[in-house]
Design an enzyme around this catalytic site. Structure first.
Site, PDB file in Angstrom:
ATOM      1  N   LYS A 114      18.017  63.780 -16.792  1.00 40.02           N
ATOM      2  CA  LYS A 114      18.129  65.188 -17.191  1.00 40.02           C
ATOM      3  C   LYS A 114      18.177  65.331 -18.703  1.00 40.02           C
ATOM      4  CE  LYS A 114      19.931  66.868 -12.851  1.00 40.02           C
ATOM      5  NZ  LYS A 114      21.183  67.046 -12.091  1.00 40.02           N
ATOM      6  N   LYS A 197       6.214  62.118  -0.596  1.00 34.64           N
ATOM      7  CA  LYS A 197       6.963  62.940   0.340  1.00 34.64           C
ATOM      8  C   LYS A 197       6.935  64.414  -0.041  1.00 34.64           C
ATOM      9  CE  LYS A 197      11.489  62.357  -1.720  1.00 34.64           C
ATOM     10  NZ  LYS A 197      12.891  62.156  -1.478  1.00 34.64           N
ATOM     11  N   LYS A 200       9.397  70.190  -3.668  1.00 31.90           N
ATOM     12  CA  LYS A 200       9.019  71.422  -4.361  1.00 31.90           C
ATOM     13  C   LYS A 200       8.324  71.124  -5.674  1.00 31.90           C
ATOM     14  CE  LYS A 200      12.942  73.503  -4.323  1.00 31.90           C
ATOM     15  NZ  LYS A 200      13.668  73.621  -3.070  1.00 31.90           N
TER      16      LYS A 200
END
Ligand code: TRP
Length: 338
Positions: A114, A197, A200
């Site tokens: 992050k 997989k 979003k």
């Protein structure tokens, strides 16, 4: 509730539920709640670590709650609540932070990821994400935490903080929780873009959301990546084709999947037909979710009631813990205005 194994898990309030979330997590939460002792919450405090001014926090959180309810979470069986409705979490977070060290926090992979993604906002909340997560978990004295592989390091931090607290105050107050991974029971849900997989972040067309309307869903499936077809009998399936078959396995009658398999093996398959079948079966599969979401969306009073009920149950449990922790550390009892 005393001898029951407590289960806690947090849900990030990011967008709508897709089939990957459903089969990867929610369906298992729904199963676990039958045993009782489950706390599931929406991690809205945590969302501030990446979105300091979230768009519409309230409606976002409400939509997430609605979708989880539609997927089968039951407020009479589990404690379903919003993290920010339990401010006791913040007090426990403060205590845990006093014994959480810069070095170990900086080494957490999710922090490093992050920090790389938002170099201009490497805030202290981001760094102490694992202490807040630990507070979420141990505030209910959880034994088990159902999480995906990507959260295992965070959970290891929770174990460290709980052990450290026990050690520091010479107590065995906090149980040391374990990650609960569904392992074998998990069906892998591929996306529609030919590889990997369902998710979003792979783009809007990759995931099938429980709330997609039939028209949109059909369009997505018809656009899914395939190829020009097998050229030899009994060829191994390339990933994109295997993915379509895996999705079919979830929603299509086995006899029909078998028919397409046979057609693949003798090279007579037409992917357009396969996708049409898959789209219609997906629409049928998601129909009850869509209906339930629509019904819940028009029932604000009920949603509010669910939130209030959850807040009350979660706070009762959290308050008991934080009061005991204050006592263990040596603070005086909460002062209450008579
Ligand atoms: N970090 C988790 C995620 O990204 C969400 C979360 C917050 C959580 N607090 C938790 C999960 C406590 C389990 C237990 O998915």
């Amino acid at each position: 509730m005393s001898n029951k194994e407590i289960v806690v898990s947090g849900i990030r309030p990011t967008g709508n539920l897709h089939l990957g979330n459903y089969f990867g997590a929610v369906k298992n939460f729904v199963k676990m709640q039958e045993a009782g002792g489950c706390f599931f919450f929406i991690a809205d405090y945590h969302s501030l670590t990446t979105h300091p001014t979230p768009g519409d926090l309230q409606s976002n959180v409400k939509q997430v709650l609605i979708e989880y309810l539609a997927a089968g979470l039951d407020p009479d069986k589990s404690t379903l609540y919003l993290q920010s409705d339990v401010p006791e979490t913040a007090e426990l977070y403060l205590f845990l932070n006093m014994n959480a060290y810069l070095g170990e926090l900086e080494r957490v992979t999710t922090f490093k990821d992050k920090a790389r993604k938002q170099p201009n906002n490497v805030n202290a909340g981001l760094l102490t994400y694992p202490t807040l997560m630990a507070a979420d978990i141990i505030i209910h004295k959880a034994a088990k935490v159902p999480v995906g592989k990507d959260q295992e390091q965070n959970l290891e931090m929770t174990r460290t903080f709980a052990r450290r607290f026990n050690h520091m105050y010479k107590t065995e107050y906090f149980p040391i929780p374990t990650a609960y991974n569904f392992g074998e029971q998990l069906v892998k849900i591929p996306g529609l873009d030919g590889s990997g997989k369902m998710g979003k972040s792979e783009g809007e067309g990759n995931a099938i959301f429980l709330n997609d309307d039939p028209k949109k869903l059909r369009k997505k499936v018809m656009r899914a990546v395939s190829d020009s077809g097998p050229t030899e009998m009994n060829q191994e399936k390339p990933e994109a084709i295997q993915n379509l078959f895996s999705l079919m396995d979830i929603v299509t009658k086995p006899e029909i999947v078998e028919q397409f398999n046979t057609q693949y093996n003798d090279c007579t398959i037409r992917y357009g037909d396969l996708k049409k079948q898959l789209a219609e079966d997906m629409i049928n599969f998601t129909e009850p979710f869509r209906e339930k979401i629509a019904e819940l969306s028009s029932n604000d009073d009920y949603i509010k009631k669910v939130m209030n009920m959850g807040a009350e149950k979660a706070r009762e449990s959290a308050r008991k813990t934080v009061e005991e922790v204050r006592e263990i550390i040596g603070f005086r009892k909460y002062y209450t205005v008579q």
